[in-house]
Write a protein that holds these residues in place. Structure first.
Motif, short mmCIF file in Angstrom:
data_model
loop_
_atom_site.label_atom_id
_atom_site.label_comp_id
_atom_site.label_asym_id
_atom_site.label_seq_id
_atom_site.Cartn_x
_atom_site.Cartn_y
_atom_site.Cartn_z
N LYS A 138 -16.32 -18.70 -37.49
CA LYS A 138 -17.73 -18.31 -37.42
C LYS A 138 -18.69 -19.43 -37.84
O LYS A 138 -19.72 -19.65 -37.21
CB LYS A 138 -17.95 -17.09 -38.32
CG LYS A 138 -18.71 -15.98 -37.65
CD LYS A 138 -18.94 -14.80 -38.60
CE LYS A 138 -17.65 -14.11 -38.99
NZ LYS A 138 -17.72 -13.11 -40.02
N MET A 143 -24.77 -12.55 -28.80
CA MET A 143 -23.62 -11.84 -28.23
C MET A 143 -22.98 -12.68 -27.12
O MET A 143 -21.77 -12.68 -26.95
CB MET A 143 -24.04 -10.48 -27.67
CG MET A 143 -24.48 -9.47 -28.72
SD MET A 143 -23.27 -9.13 -30.01
CE MET A 143 -22.03 -8.21 -29.10
N ASP A 144 -23.80 -13.39 -26.35
CA ASP A 144 -23.24 -14.24 -25.29
C ASP A 144 -22.36 -15.34 -25.89
O ASP A 144 -21.31 -15.67 -25.34
CB ASP A 144 -24.36 -14.88 -24.46
CG ASP A 144 -25.16 -13.84 -23.68
OD1 ASP A 144 -24.55 -12.91 -23.15
OD2 ASP A 144 -26.40 -13.96 -23.62
N ASP A 158 -28.05 -15.02 -25.77
CA ASP A 158 -28.23 -14.51 -27.12
C ASP A 158 -26.93 -14.66 -27.91
O ASP A 158 -25.93 -15.17 -27.40
CB ASP A 158 -28.73 -13.06 -27.11
CG ASP A 158 -27.77 -12.15 -26.36
OD1 ASP A 158 -26.57 -12.44 -26.33
OD2 ASP A 158 -28.25 -11.13 -25.81
N VAL A 181 -16.86 -17.56 -27.25
CA VAL A 181 -15.80 -17.78 -28.23
C VAL A 181 -14.54 -16.98 -27.86
O VAL A 181 -13.41 -17.50 -27.90
CB VAL A 181 -16.30 -17.37 -29.65
CG1 VAL A 181 -15.14 -17.32 -30.64
CG2 VAL A 181 -17.37 -18.34 -30.12
N MET A 182 -14.75 -15.72 -27.47
CA MET A 182 -13.59 -14.87 -27.13
C MET A 182 -12.89 -15.38 -25.88
O MET A 182 -11.67 -15.35 -25.78
CB MET A 182 -14.04 -13.42 -26.91
CG MET A 182 -14.34 -12.68 -28.20
SD MET A 182 -14.85 -10.97 -27.92
CE MET A 182 -13.29 -10.12 -27.99
N TYR A 195 -19.68 -21.91 -35.04
CA TYR A 195 -20.36 -21.51 -33.80
C TYR A 195 -21.50 -22.46 -33.42
O TYR A 195 -21.70 -22.74 -32.24
CB TYR A 195 -20.89 -20.06 -33.89
CG TYR A 195 -19.83 -18.98 -33.84
CD1 TYR A 195 -18.48 -19.27 -33.78
CD2 TYR A 195 -20.19 -17.64 -33.87
CE1 TYR A 195 -17.51 -18.27 -33.76
CE2 TYR A 195 -19.23 -16.62 -33.84
CZ TYR A 195 -17.89 -16.95 -33.79
OH TYR A 195 -16.95 -15.95 -33.76
N VAL A 203 -19.50 -14.70 -18.51
CA VAL A 203 -20.00 -13.81 -19.56
C VAL A 203 -21.49 -13.48 -19.39
O VAL A 203 -21.96 -12.46 -19.87
CB VAL A 203 -19.75 -14.36 -20.99
CG1 VAL A 203 -18.28 -14.57 -21.23
CG2 VAL A 203 -20.54 -15.61 -21.26
N LEU A 232 -20.76 -15.17 -28.65
CA LEU A 232 -19.54 -14.51 -29.10
C LEU A 232 -18.56 -14.35 -27.92
O LEU A 232 -17.36 -14.57 -28.04
CB LEU A 232 -19.89 -13.14 -29.67
CG LEU A 232 -18.79 -12.40 -30.39
CD1 LEU A 232 -18.45 -13.11 -31.68
CD2 LEU A 232 -19.23 -10.97 -30.68
N ASP A 233 -19.12 -13.99 -26.78
CA ASP A 233 -18.28 -13.84 -25.59
C ASP A 233 -17.65 -15.17 -25.19
O ASP A 233 -16.50 -15.21 -24.74
CB ASP A 233 -19.10 -13.30 -24.42
CG ASP A 233 -19.61 -11.89 -24.69
OD1 ASP A 233 -18.96 -11.17 -25.46
OD2 ASP A 233 -20.67 -11.53 -24.15
N PRO A 241 -23.63 -13.33 -16.19
CA PRO A 241 -23.73 -13.53 -14.73
C PRO A 241 -25.15 -13.85 -14.24
O PRO A 241 -25.30 -14.44 -13.19
CB PRO A 241 -23.27 -12.18 -14.15
CG PRO A 241 -22.68 -11.41 -15.27
CD PRO A 241 -23.15 -11.99 -16.54
N ASP A 242 -26.16 -13.49 -15.04
CA ASP A 242 -27.52 -13.76 -14.60
C ASP A 242 -27.96 -15.20 -14.89
O ASP A 242 -28.99 -15.65 -14.41
CB ASP A 242 -28.51 -12.81 -15.29
CG ASP A 242 -28.29 -11.38 -14.82
OD1 ASP A 242 -27.74 -11.20 -13.71
OD2 ASP A 242 -28.67 -10.46 -15.57
N ASP A 245 -31.36 -18.60 -21.82
CA ASP A 245 -31.66 -17.28 -22.35
C ASP A 245 -30.38 -16.56 -22.82
O ASP A 245 -30.16 -15.40 -22.53
CB ASP A 245 -32.39 -16.46 -21.27
CG ASP A 245 -32.99 -15.18 -21.85
OD1 ASP A 245 -33.29 -15.18 -23.05
OD2 ASP A 245 -33.12 -14.20 -21.10
#
Ligand SMILES: Cc1cc2nc3c(=O)[nH]c(=O)nc-3n(C[C@H](O)[C@H](O)[C@H](O)COP(=O)(O)OP(=O)(O)OC[C@H]3O[C@@H](n4cnc5c(N)ncnc54)[C@H](O)[C@@H]3O)c2cc1C
Lengths: 479, 86
Positions: B60, B41-42, B39, B47-48, B63, B17, B44-45, B19-20, B37
């Motif tokens: 939620k 959104m990462d 965030d 979790v998915m 998390y 999720v 969330l990814d 790659p860097d 680093d």
């Protein structure tokens, strides 16, 4: 004709998505990649919602909302779309401010703003540092009572010039005012004014084309010119939607239509608890916009004067004045040929904030007159930066709050979704009706291209979770 | 499933999720967000991805349990055991 647009439609989908704004498109892509059957319905003849463009005779092409977005788009496009899309994102380096309080050019990042605040505005370096850190530390769950005005007063008391530099671009970007919560400012500011402004090279048309191709590759059933009339709810559960007089069944609906319209019109208040209805009714919409599109005659050139120009002759930043019909605060977005590699054309788009009420009730004659006045004053303002621009303009036209309403069905032509409280209502929707979700510009922090894309993903995660649960329980029933 | 195995799963997902992110030297007891680093959104990814791969549902409110590799192992251990047993 009408039937054609729903030709070969299936009778049931796991998810129906209403609207192809960036939130709807992105959610559709995520959910299809999770393996669900997804139907995307868009009422307009283009996909993209406000992320859109139009062509005019003479080879003109205009982008509506491609003025600049935060660096986070690169990452989000790579994760939720494709590397190819994310690789087309480039930085705009020439951002200019020109108003009675200051004239400056900036690369729009933390380092450069710090330099400007310290060297040109004479603010103490520690104060600047503390301001940036405070903004960066803010999140949705923090204190919501402090206003943006109070935040500025705390760090830069009496400095209307500093407030103008830090606030005007955000007000243009999401319609927020000094009375909106400080956290909504802090979150957007930290994303937007810390690492530069970016755009999509190739234009909005190319972006939407690439997204569409990707959706098809991932198996999303996408249909345009299909207006969803109703979301069908029975016993507190979503059953499907009605579009073009046809019922289409589904397990979940994700509405990318305006939040208030979704609740009041597509579903109907009678399906919600009185408490929720009250909350939904109380959600305030953000303001609307006006734009003037100026296409430069083929063969003519414009000198480089910067990419984004925040200009005004108003003495100070003033949220009310910013939306007035005789506004002087406007953003000029300059489109040089490198916006669309291979093209040799130039265009300028002027954007201003606007109030629905100032435009909605004009007679047709007054409406045309006011549009003409808007065009005239805009060209006159642009002549300050490009003296011979009038002769070079081959095509000009204006868009108003009425135009935005017409194309996106956003209530009151709202171009930036709802105020802060809209986010909670949007997030609470699934608790009211099983299988009903909303994603799209809400709550200030979830607006703009990046906000819409990310919110699309956040809500897709919820939809995926629900679809998994239903699939599991059906599996158990079958076994 | 052993703790190390769970940590490897998480690192593997992070590598997909985000790659860097440099996942070779991650400390188990330091917040992932601070080392890599990442965030929101990462997360969330992550979790998915856990849902996709292992059918694990993370509400939620929970998390924050994914803050460090150690906390991931402690939190996900029973959940993974439940799905692999089923
Ligand atoms: C003038 C202007 C300039 C902007 N500039 C920028 C900028 O420079 N940078 C930036 O990041 N953001 C900018 N924005 C904001 C940004 O464009 C929006 O926040 C974002 O595109 C909104 O996406 P969305 O998913 O919320 O939905 P929208 O774009 O509102 O899309 C909703 C879609 O749903 C469809 N729909 C609604 N009802 C129905 C129905 N019943 N049935 C079928 N379809 C329906 C509509 O037709 C529309 O396509 C700008 C906006 C405007 C208007």
């Amino acid at each position: 004709m009408v039937a054609d647009r729903l030709r070969d439609i299936k009778s049931h989908y796991d998810v129906v998505i209403i609207g192809s704004g960036l939130a709807g498109l992105t959610a559709a892509n995520c959910l299809a990649k999770c393996g669900w059957s997804v139907l995307l319905l868009e009422q307009h003849y283009n996909f993209g919602g406000m992320a859109t463009w139009f062509r005019r005779p003479g080879g003109h092409i205009f982008d509506i909302s491609l003025h600049g977005f935060p660096i986070g788009m690169i990452k989000s496009c790579r994760k939720y779309w494709t590397k190819e899309i994310s690789d087309s994102i480039v930085q705009l380096k020439g951002i200019r401010f020109d108003n009675p309080q200051f004239q400056l050019q900036t690369t729009f990042d933390r380092q450069d703003f710090t330099r400007i605040l310290v060297e040109e505005f004479g603010v103490a370096p520690d104060t600047v540092e503390a301001f940036f850190n405070t903004a960066r530390g803010m999140d949705f769950y923090d204190d919501q009572t402090m206003t943006t005005r109070e935040l500025f007063e705390k760090f830069f008391p009496g400095r209307s010039d500093v407030v103008r530099m830090l606030m005007e671009p955000i007000a243009y970007a999401n319609g927020s005012t000094l009375d909106d919560p400080a956290i909504s400012y802090g979150i957007v500011f930290s994303n937007f004014m810390s690492k530069g402004v970016y755009i999509f090279r190739g234009g909005t048309d190319k972006l939407i084309y690439m997204m569409r191709r990707e959706l098809k590759a991932n198996g999303v059933d996408i249909r345009k010119q299909v207006l969803v009339e109703r979301i069908v709810v029975e016993d507190g559960k979503v059953r499907g939607v009605v579009a073009n007089d046809q019922f289409i069944g589904c397990g979940a609906v994700l509405s990318n239509a305006n939040l208030k319209t979704t609740i009041s019109k597509l579903v109907g208040y009678d399906q919600f608890t009185p408490q929720f209805t009250k909350q939904a009714k109380a959600v305030r919409l953000n303001n609307s916009s006006c734009q003037v599109f100026m296409g430069i005659r083929e063969g003519e050139k414009l000198d480089y004067i910067g990419d984004l120009l925040f200009t005004s002759v108003d003495p100070q930043f003033d949220s009310v004045r910013l939306c007035a019909k005789d506004v002087t605060s406007r953003t000029f977005s300059m489109y040089y040929p490198d916006t669309r590699p291979g093209s040799d054309r130039y265009a300028v788009v002027s954007s201003t904030n606007a109030n629905w009420d100032d435009w909605a009730h004009l007679s047709e004659q007054d409406y045309q007159k006011e549009k003409q006045r808007l065009i005239e004053t805009t060209i006159a303002a642009l002549e300050k930066y490009i003296p011979d621009v009038r002769e070079k303009i081959d095509h000009v036209e204006a868009a108003t709050p009425r135009t935005f309403y017409h194309y996106t069905h956003q209530a009151l032509g709202a171009t930036f979704g709802t105020k802060f409280e809209g986010l909670q209502v949007s997030m609470d929707l699934p608790k009211q009706i099983h299988g009903l979700f909303h994603a799209g510009s809400v709550g200030i922090i979830m607006s703009g291209w990046l906000g819409a894309i990310n919110y699309g993903v956040i809500v897709a995660n919820e939809v995926d979770s629900l679809c998994c649960q239903s699939a599991n329980s059906q599996g158990r029933m079958a076994s | 499933m052993g703790d190390q195995r769970i940590k490897d799963i998480i690192l593997d997902i992070i590598a997909v999720v985000a790659p860097d992110a440099e996942v070779s030297n991650v400390k188990s007891d330091v917040r992932l967000r601070d080392q890599l680093d990442l965030d929101s959104m990462d997360f969330l990814d992550i979790v998915m991805e856990l849902r996709k791969r292992y059918k694990i549902e993370i509400p939620k409110e929970e998390y924050p349990e994914l803050a460090t590799l150690d906390s991931c192992a402690a939190y996900l251990g029973p959940k993974l055991a439940a799905v692999t047993a089923a």
